[in-house]
Design an enzyme around this catalytic site. Structure first.
Site, PDB file in Angstrom:
ATOM      1  N   CYS A  68       0.829  -1.214   0.000  1.00 46.23           N
ATOM      2  CA  CYS A  68       0.000   0.000   0.000  1.00 46.23           C
ATOM      3  C   CYS A  68       0.861   1.261   0.000  1.00 46.23           C
ATOM      4  CB  CYS A  68      -0.920  -0.017   1.224  1.00 46.23           C
ATOM      5  SG  CYS A  68      -2.059   1.373   1.229  1.00 46.23           S
ATOM      6  N   CYS A  72       0.115   4.990   6.954  1.00 46.82           N
ATOM      7  CA  CYS A  72      -0.544   4.783   8.251  1.00 46.82           C
ATOM      8  C   CYS A  72       0.440   4.087   9.206  1.00 46.82           C
ATOM      9  CB  CYS A  72      -1.808   3.949   8.072  1.00 46.82           C
ATOM     10  SG  CYS A  72      -2.859   4.554   6.720  1.00 46.82           S
ATOM     11  N   CYS A  75       0.210   0.365  10.321  1.00 48.45           N
ATOM     12  CA  CYS A  75      -0.231  -0.671   9.375  1.00 48.45           C
ATOM     13  C   CYS A  75       0.901  -1.515   8.792  1.00 48.45           C
ATOM     14  CB  CYS A  75      -1.030  -0.040   8.240  1.00 48.45           C
ATOM     15  SG  CYS A  75      -1.761  -1.327   7.184  1.00 48.45           S
ATOM     16  N   CYS A 112     -16.294  -9.622   5.461  1.00 48.55           N
ATOM     17  CA  CYS A 112     -15.712  -8.297   5.195  1.00 48.55           C
ATOM     18  C   CYS A 112     -14.423  -8.440   4.407  1.00 48.55           C
ATOM     19  CB  CYS A 112     -15.464  -7.585   6.524  1.00 48.55           C
ATOM     20  SG  CYS A 112     -14.735  -5.973   6.306  1.00 48.55           S
ATOM     21  N   CYS A 143     -19.448  -6.761   3.440  1.00 45.41           N
ATOM     22  CA  CYS A 143     -18.787  -5.520   3.847  1.00 45.41           C
ATOM     23  C   CYS A 143     -17.490  -5.432   3.060  1.00 45.41           C
ATOM     24  CB  CYS A 143     -18.501  -5.556   5.350  1.00 45.41           C
ATOM     25  SG  CYS A 143     -17.582  -4.114   5.940  1.00 45.41           S
ATOM     26  N   CYS A 203     -19.733   1.480   8.416  1.00 48.69           N
ATOM     27  CA  CYS A 203     -18.951   0.846   9.476  1.00 48.69           C
ATOM     28  C   CYS A 203     -17.738   1.745   9.686  1.00 48.69           C
ATOM     29  CB  CYS A 203     -18.521  -0.552   9.042  1.00 48.69           C
ATOM     30  SG  CYS A 203     -17.423  -1.357  10.231  1.00 48.69           S
ATOM     31  N   ARG A 275     -18.133  -3.082  17.750  1.00 46.02           N
ATOM     32  CA  ARG A 275     -17.328  -4.292  17.562  1.00 46.02           C
ATOM     33  C   ARG A 275     -16.018  -4.228  18.340  1.00 46.02           C
ATOM     34  NH1 ARG A 275     -17.032  -4.396  12.415  1.00 46.02           N
ATOM     35  NH2 ARG A 275     -19.041  -5.434  12.349  1.00 46.02           N
TER      36      ARG A 275
HETATM   37  N1  SAM Z   1      -6.705   0.363   2.954  1.00 55.19           N
HETATM   38  C1  SAM Z   1      -8.011   0.629   3.400  1.00 55.19           C
HETATM   39  C2  SAM Z   1      -8.098   1.776   4.381  1.00 55.19           C
HETATM   40  O1  SAM Z   1      -7.116   2.092   5.026  1.00 55.19           O
HETATM   41  O2  SAM Z   1      -9.174   2.355   4.490  1.00 55.19           O
HETATM   42  C3  SAM Z   1      -8.719  -0.573   4.017  1.00 55.19           C
HETATM   43  C4  SAM Z   1      -7.957  -1.533   4.885  1.00 55.19           C
HETATM   44  S1  SAM Z   1      -7.258  -0.884   6.400  1.00 55.19           S
HETATM   45  C5  SAM Z   1      -6.224  -2.218   6.882  1.00 55.19           C
HETATM   46  C6  SAM Z   1      -8.645  -0.873   7.506  1.00 55.19           C
HETATM   47  C7  SAM Z   1      -8.429  -0.450   8.920  1.00 55.19           C
HETATM   48  O3  SAM Z   1      -7.729  -1.462   9.638  1.00 55.19           O
HETATM   49  C8  SAM Z   1      -7.620   0.791   9.201  1.00 55.19           C
HETATM   50  O4  SAM Z   1      -8.314   1.973   8.990  1.00 55.19           O
HETATM   51  C9  SAM Z   1      -7.292   0.616  10.683  1.00 55.19           C
HETATM   52  O5  SAM Z   1      -8.279   1.202  11.490  1.00 55.19           O
HETATM   53  C10 SAM Z   1      -7.290  -0.904  10.849  1.00 55.19           C
HETATM   54  N2  SAM Z   1      -5.938  -1.404  11.153  1.00 55.19           N
HETATM   55  C11 SAM Z   1      -4.919  -1.551  10.282  1.00 55.19           C
HETATM   56  N3  SAM Z   1      -3.814  -1.990  10.903  1.00 55.19           N
HETATM   57  C12 SAM Z   1      -4.121  -2.130  12.204  1.00 55.19           C
HETATM   58  C13 SAM Z   1      -3.394  -2.531  13.356  1.00 55.19           C
HETATM   59  N4  SAM Z   1      -2.099  -2.858  13.288  1.00 55.19           N
HETATM   60  N5  SAM Z   1      -4.020  -2.569  14.547  1.00 55.19           N
HETATM   61  C14 SAM Z   1      -5.332  -2.212  14.620  1.00 55.19           C
HETATM   62  N6  SAM Z   1      -6.067  -1.820  13.573  1.00 55.19           N
HETATM   63  C15 SAM Z   1      -5.471  -1.767  12.375  1.00 55.19           C
HETATM   64  C1  DTB Z   2     -11.328  -2.612  11.296  1.00 53.86           C
HETATM   65  O1  DTB Z   2     -11.754  -1.644  11.965  1.00 53.86           O
HETATM   66  N1  DTB Z   2     -10.421  -3.489  11.723  1.00 53.86           N
HETATM   67  C2  DTB Z   2     -10.145  -4.482  10.714  1.00 53.86           C
HETATM   68  C3  DTB Z   2     -11.150  -4.099   9.598  1.00 53.86           C
HETATM   69  N2  DTB Z   2     -11.739  -2.908  10.084  1.00 53.86           N
HETATM   70  C4  DTB Z   2     -10.747  -4.046   8.211  1.00 53.86           C
HETATM   71  C5  DTB Z   2      -8.716  -4.584  10.305  1.00 53.86           C
HETATM   72  C6  DTB Z   2      -7.776  -4.914  11.430  1.00 53.86           C
HETATM   73  C7  DTB Z   2      -6.430  -5.111  10.867  1.00 53.86           C
HETATM   74  C8  DTB Z   2      -5.422  -5.533  11.896  1.00 53.86           C
HETATM   75  C9  DTB Z   2      -4.073  -5.691  11.327  1.00 53.86           C
HETATM   76  C10 DTB Z   2      -3.945  -6.741  10.264  1.00 53.86           C
HETATM   77  O2  DTB Z   2      -4.391  -7.886  10.478  1.00 53.86           O
HETATM   78  O3  DTB Z   2      -3.343  -6.457   9.217  1.00 53.86           O
HETATM   79 FE1  SF4 Z   3      -2.889   1.211   3.336  1.00 54.20          FE
HETATM   80 FE2  SF4 Z   3      -2.848   0.080   5.693  1.00 54.20          FE
HETATM   81 FE3  SF4 Z   3      -3.310   2.693   5.506  1.00 54.20          FE
HETATM   82 FE4  SF4 Z   3      -5.180   0.925   4.634  1.00 54.20          FE
HETATM   83  S1  SF4 Z   3      -4.479   1.203   6.734  1.00 54.20           S
HETATM   84  S2  SF4 Z   3      -4.451   2.786   3.599  1.00 54.20           S
HETATM   85  S3  SF4 Z   3      -3.834  -0.724   3.898  1.00 54.20           S
HETATM   86  S4  SF4 Z   3      -1.413   1.643   4.941  1.00 54.20           S
END
Ligand code: SAM
Ligand code: DTB
Ligand code: SF4
Length: 336
Positions: A68, A72, A75, A112, A143, A203, A275
């Site tokens: 990506c 973030c 992430c 989802c 979702c 959501c 959730r």
């Molecule tokens: N890339 C898209 C976005 O950012 O909207 C969708 C996928 S992203 C992984 C969805 C959500 O997962 C993020 O907004 C964040 O709230 C959650 N998330 C990602 N990494 C995480 C982590 N290490 N711990 C907790 N939540 C996480």
């Molecule tokens: C949300 O609020 N939490 C989920 C889902 N929406 C997409 C993602 C959590 C991701 C946790 C880190 C991972 O497994 O990569």
């Molecule tokens: Fe990309 Fe992760 Fe940010 Fe979603 S949360 S935009 S997958 S870096």
């Protein structure tokens, strides 16, 4: 000094005169309540609006993992951090359909699909629309979480049968710049408006334990509660710390503060499904039990989140048995 429980209800009033929503001060007042008073109040709200011991189960699948371009800080899928998550191609339709069928067989009611995109290109959206149709054909709620949406994309997802779109605010506007620089808070709000405008259920939640202050946790909840209408589904994630991400090594939050955040979400968004999301493995059974008492009525169910682990299905079944919780079945509704 903490406010006494006698002064608490006044401190926790929902609105200031004339304002339809929750003021930051009112949300902070909730956070400041004695723990037991806060949980008792959250439980009352929960019991008034929902089946008390029923928990909705959503299963996640990463349909496009890694690589990506966004930054973030939490992430593992951001290309710029060295986390060991590979940049993979989109999953084939058959694989997604098989995962959705397995989720249904295990008892999930919602499936989802997540993609590691800043947002979908139009050519990326076509295969996702086919996945949504497959999920719906299985009788599951659908979702998707694909990042920012452009003109027409939310409408296309709606036409394919998408029930929910997940797009998190992640944190308070004041702390947001510490976590993400490649997109603005207002971009997130704009995508939420597009989702709502297309008639898809929202959501939207955030992450706790990223080094934010209590005021900033209250700021996130106030933002969510003041969306008009507030989201149908509110995921509260406990940061999963992944080596290689900038937030790896952040001081862990007091787990009771996580429970407080769940309780405040429940009180401020009474009809929402709240959730208990990522990071359950790290919280342990006792804290999860408190979260359910505080009004959490949904979990991510299945051995994996997107790229990180989740309690396995057997462990969740055992926890539900110990707590007398049941999984919400397809077609079940909240009581209001
Ligand atoms: N890339 C898209 C976005 O950012 O909207 C969708 C996928 S992203 C992984 C969805 C959500 O997962 C993020 O907004 C964040 O709230 C959650 N998330 C990602 N990494 C995480 C982590 N290490 N711990 C907790 N939540 C996480
Ligand atoms: C949300 O609020 N939490 C989920 C889902 N929406 C997409 C993602 C959590 C991701 C946790 C880190 C991972 O497994 O990569
Ligand atoms: Fe990309 Fe992760 Fe940010 Fe979603 S949360 S935009 S997958 S870096």
């Amino acid at each position: 000094m903490q406010p006494s429980s006698r002064s608490a209800p006044a401190a926790a009033q929902a609105t200031s005169a004339g304002l339809p929503g929750w003021t930051l001060a009112a949300v902070e007042g909730l956070f400041a309540l004695p723990f037991n008073d806060l949980l008792a109040r959250a439980y009352q709200v929960h019991a008034a609006h929902h089946e008390r011991n029923a928990v909705q189960l959503s299963t996640l699948l990463s349909i496009k993992t890694g690589g990506c371009p966004e930054d973030c800080a939490y992430c593992p899928q951001a290309a710029r951090y060295h986390t060991g998550v590979p940049n993979e191609a989109m999953l084939p339709l058959g694989e997604v359909a098989a995962a959705a069928a397995a989720a249904k067989a295990a008892g999930a009611t919602r499936f989802c699909m997540g993609a590691a995109w800043r947002g979908p290109k139009d050519r990326d959206l076509e295969p996702v629309l086919a996945m949504v149709r497959e999920v719906k054909a299985l009788g599951l709620e659908s979702c998707a979480t694909l990042g920012m949406l452009k003109d027409g994309q939310a409408e296309a997802l709606k036409r394919a049968g998408l029930d929910y779109y997940n797009h998190n605010l992640d944190t308070a506007p004041e702390f947001y710049g510490e976590i993400i620089t490649t997109r603005e808070y207002r971009d997130r709000l704009e995508t939420l408006v597009r989702v709502r405008g297309a008639g898809i259920k929202v959501c939207c939640g955030g992450i706790v334990g990223m080094g934010e202050s209590r005021a900033e946790r209250a700021g996130l909840i106030a933002q969510l509660a003041n969306l008009d209408p507030y989201p149908e589904s509110v995921p509260i994630n406990n940061l999963v710390q992944v080596e290689g991400t900038p937030l790896y090594g952040t001081e862990s939050i007091d787990p009771l503060e996580f429970v407080r955040t769940v309780a405040v979400a429940r009180i401020t968004m009474p009809r929402a499904t709240v959730r208990l999301s990522a990071g359950r493995r790290e919280l342990g059974d006792g804290i999860q039990a408190l979260c359910f008492f505080a009004g959490a009525n949904s979990i991510f169910y299945g051995d994996k989140l997107l790229t990180t682990g989740n309690p396995d299905v057997e462990a969740d079944r055992a926890l539900f048995r110990r707590l007398g919780l049941t999984a919400l079945e397809a077609g079940d509704r909240t009581t209001t």
